[in-house]
Motif scaffolding. Structure first.
Motif, PDB file in Angstrom:
ATOM      1  N   VAL A   1      43.916-139.898 -64.091  1.00 32.03           N
ATOM      2  CA  VAL A   1      44.851-140.629 -64.961  1.00 32.03           C
ATOM      3  C   VAL A   1      46.045-141.126 -64.145  1.00 32.03           C
ATOM      4  O   VAL A   1      46.485-142.264 -64.307  1.00 32.03           O
ATOM      5  CB  VAL A   1      45.305-139.751 -66.143  1.00 32.03           C
ATOM      6  N   ALA A   2      46.560-140.277 -63.250  1.00 38.00           N
ATOM      7  CA  ALA A   2      47.686-140.696 -62.412  1.00 38.00           C
ATOM      8  C   ALA A   2      47.291-141.872 -61.533  1.00 38.00           C
ATOM      9  O   ALA A   2      48.050-142.840 -61.383  1.00 38.00           O
ATOM     10  CB  ALA A   2      48.172-139.521 -61.552  1.00 38.00           C
ATOM     11  N   TYR A   3      46.104-141.830 -60.960  1.00 36.98           N
ATOM     12  CA  TYR A   3      45.634-142.935 -60.122  1.00 36.98           C
ATOM     13  C   TYR A   3      45.405-144.188 -60.962  1.00 36.98           C
ATOM     14  O   TYR A   3      45.785-145.285 -60.569  1.00 36.98           O
ATOM     15  CB  TYR A   3      44.348-142.535 -59.407  1.00 36.98           C
ATOM     16  N   ASP A   4      44.794-144.007 -62.133  1.00 42.36           N
ATOM     17  CA  ASP A   4      44.484-145.143 -62.996  1.00 42.36           C
ATOM     18  C   ASP A   4      45.755-145.834 -63.492  1.00 42.36           C
ATOM     19  O   ASP A   4      45.785-147.053 -63.644  1.00 42.36           O
ATOM     20  CB  ASP A   4      43.640-144.666 -64.186  1.00 42.36           C
TER      21      ASP A   4
ATOM     22  N   GLN B   1      54.379-150.021 -58.071  1.00 43.01           N
ATOM     23  CA  GLN B   1      53.386-149.629 -59.079  1.00 43.01           C
ATOM     24  C   GLN B   1      53.872-148.417 -59.862  1.00 43.01           C
ATOM     25  O   GLN B   1      53.693-148.337 -61.076  1.00 43.01           O
ATOM     26  CB  GLN B   1      52.042-149.315 -58.420  1.00 43.01           C
ATOM     27  N   GLY B   2      54.487-147.458 -59.177  1.00 44.74           N
ATOM     28  CA  GLY B   2      55.040-146.292 -59.854  1.00 44.74           C
ATOM     29  C   GLY B   2      56.158-146.661 -60.801  1.00 44.74           C
ATOM     30  O   GLY B   2      56.264-146.115 -61.902  1.00 44.74           O
ATOM     31  N   ALA B   3      57.005-147.600 -60.389  1.00 46.90           N
ATOM     32  CA  ALA B   3      58.103-148.048 -61.256  1.00 46.90           C
ATOM     33  C   ALA B   3      57.560-148.752 -62.494  1.00 46.90           C
ATOM     34  O   ALA B   3      58.071-148.558 -63.601  1.00 46.90           O
ATOM     35  CB  ALA B   3      59.035-148.970 -60.481  1.00 46.90           C
ATOM     36  N   GLU B   4      56.505-149.554 -62.307  1.00 50.47           N
ATOM     37  CA  GLU B   4      55.889-150.220 -63.457  1.00 50.47           C
ATOM     38  C   GLU B   4      55.265-149.199 -64.411  1.00 50.47           C
ATOM     39  O   GLU B   4      55.379-149.338 -65.631  1.00 50.47           O
ATOM     40  CB  GLU B   4      54.826-151.211 -62.982  1.00 50.47           C
ATOM     41  N   ALA B   5      54.619-148.180 -63.852  1.00 45.77           N
ATOM     42  CA  ALA B   5      54.019-147.137 -64.694  1.00 45.77           C
ATOM     43  C   ALA B   5      55.108-146.383 -65.462  1.00 45.77           C
ATOM     44  O   ALA B   5      54.924-146.040 -66.631  1.00 45.77           O
ATOM     45  CB  ALA B   5      53.204-146.173 -63.842  1.00 45.77           C
TER      46      ALA B   5
ATOM     47  N   ILE C   1      36.930-125.267 -65.681  1.00 47.72           N
ATOM     48  CA  ILE C   1      37.811-125.905 -66.667  1.00 47.72           C
ATOM     49  C   ILE C   1      39.106-126.369 -65.999  1.00 47.72           C
ATOM     50  O   ILE C   1      39.540-127.516 -66.175  1.00 47.72           O
ATOM     51  CB  ILE C   1      38.097-124.949 -67.842  1.00 47.72           C
ATOM     52  N   LYS C   2      39.731-125.507 -65.202  1.00 45.88           N
ATOM     53  CA  LYS C   2      40.980-125.871 -64.533  1.00 45.88           C
ATOM     54  C   LYS C   2      40.749-126.989 -63.520  1.00 45.88           C
ATOM     55  O   LYS C   2      41.568-127.908 -63.400  1.00 45.88           O
ATOM     56  CB  LYS C   2      41.589-124.660 -63.835  1.00 45.88           C
ATOM     57  N   GLY C   3      39.636-126.921 -62.799  1.00 45.61           N
ATOM     58  CA  GLY C   3      39.316-127.993 -61.858  1.00 45.61           C
ATOM     59  C   GLY C   3      39.084-129.310 -62.566  1.00 45.61           C
ATOM     60  O   GLY C   3      39.505-130.374 -62.089  1.00 45.61           O
ATOM     61  N   GLY C   4      38.417-129.266 -63.715  1.00 41.28           N
ATOM     62  CA  GLY C   4      38.196-130.481 -64.493  1.00 41.28           C
ATOM     63  C   GLY C   4      39.494-131.071 -65.003  1.00 41.28           C
ATOM     64  O   GLY C   4      39.693-132.295 -64.968  1.00 41.28           O
ATOM     65  N   LEU C   5      40.401-130.218 -65.475  1.00 42.43           N
ATOM     66  CA  LEU C   5      41.702-130.706 -65.945  1.00 42.43           C
ATOM     67  C   LEU C   5      42.521-131.295 -64.800  1.00 42.43           C
ATOM     68  O   LEU C   5      43.163-132.340 -64.962  1.00 42.43           O
ATOM     69  CB  LEU C   5      42.477-129.575 -66.626  1.00 42.43           C
ATOM     70  N   ALA C   6      42.485-130.629 -63.649  1.00 41.65           N
ATOM     71  CA  ALA C   6      43.216-131.151 -62.497  1.00 41.65           C
ATOM     72  C   ALA C   6      42.626-132.489 -62.055  1.00 41.65           C
ATOM     73  O   ALA C   6      43.361-133.436 -61.757  1.00 41.65           O
ATOM     74  CB  ALA C   6      43.177-130.153 -61.342  1.00 41.65           C
ATOM     75  N   GLY C   7      41.309-132.581 -62.031  1.00 42.87           N
ATOM     76  CA  GLY C   7      40.663-133.840 -61.666  1.00 42.87           C
ATOM     77  C   GLY C   7      40.995-134.952 -62.650  1.00 42.87           C
ATOM     78  O   GLY C   7      41.242-136.093 -62.252  1.00 42.87           O
ATOM     79  N   ALA C   8      41.008-134.617 -63.925  1.00 42.35           N
ATOM     80  CA  ALA C   8      41.357-135.616 -64.943  1.00 42.35           C
ATOM     81  C   ALA C   8      42.804-136.072 -64.782  1.00 42.35           C
ATOM     82  O   ALA C   8      43.108-137.257 -64.924  1.00 42.35           O
ATOM     83  CB  ALA C   8      41.131-135.047 -66.339  1.00 42.35           C
ATOM     84  N   ALA C   9      43.696-135.138 -64.471  1.00 45.44           N
ATOM     85  CA  ALA C   9      45.107-135.499 -64.278  1.00 45.44           C
ATOM     86  C   ALA C   9      45.267-136.428 -63.078  1.00 45.44           C
ATOM     87  O   ALA C   9      46.022-137.411 -63.135  1.00 45.44           O
ATOM     88  CB  ALA C   9      45.953-134.239 -64.088  1.00 45.44           C
ATOM     89  N   VAL C  10      44.552-136.133 -61.995  1.00 45.18           N
ATOM     90  CA  VAL C  10      44.624-136.997 -60.817  1.00 45.18           C
ATOM     91  C   VAL C  10      44.048-138.372 -61.138  1.00 45.18           C
ATOM     92  O   VAL C  10      44.596-139.401 -60.750  1.00 45.18           O
ATOM     93  CB  VAL C  10      43.901-136.356 -59.615  1.00 45.18           C
TER      94      VAL C  10
END
Length: 117
Positions: free
Chosen positions: A30-33, A42-46, A19-28
């Motif tokens: 979303v951050a990449y997306d 790109q970070g400033a636009e986000a 579960i924690k690995g899945g949440l961490a993967g999802a967070a990464v």
């Protein structure tokens, strides 16, 4: 009995790990997306997109819950400019580090020689 307890604790540990690995993967993901792991622009636009989207969402939730929050302050802050200034400062310090190390070494040797006299 101990084997069963060990198997249950391993099973719960494995479930929590997945579960924690899945949440961490999802967070990464979303951050990449959203472009947070890309260049500074790109970070400033986000960040601008988040600053535009968050206040209406927070207002909607506070109306739903029944809370009243003060208005959010406006910041004129550019993360890319701050990041670039930090990188320039670090690179400047690293570029003069060998020269400063030699200077400090010479001063140290002079100090030791004066102590030995």
């Amino acid at each position: 009995m101990d084997v069963l307890r060990t198997a249950k604790s391993f099973s719960s540990f494995y479930q929590r790990f997945v579960i924690k690995g899945g949440l961490a993967g999802a967070a990464v993901y979303v951050a990449y997306d959203q472009g947070l792991l890309g260049s500074g622009t790109q970070g400033a636009e986000a960040l601008k997109k988040a600053q535009a989207a968050l206040p209406p969402a927070i207002q909607e939730w506070t109306r739903y819950i029944g809370w009243e929050l003060p208005p959010t302050p406006k910041f004129d802050f550019s993360p890319s400019d701050s990041w670039n200034k930090g990188v320039q400062t670090v690179m400047s310090a690293l570029s003069v580090a060998p020269t400063r190390a030699c200077e400090y070494t010479v001063e140290g040797w002079k100090f030791v020689k004066d102590l030995v006299k």
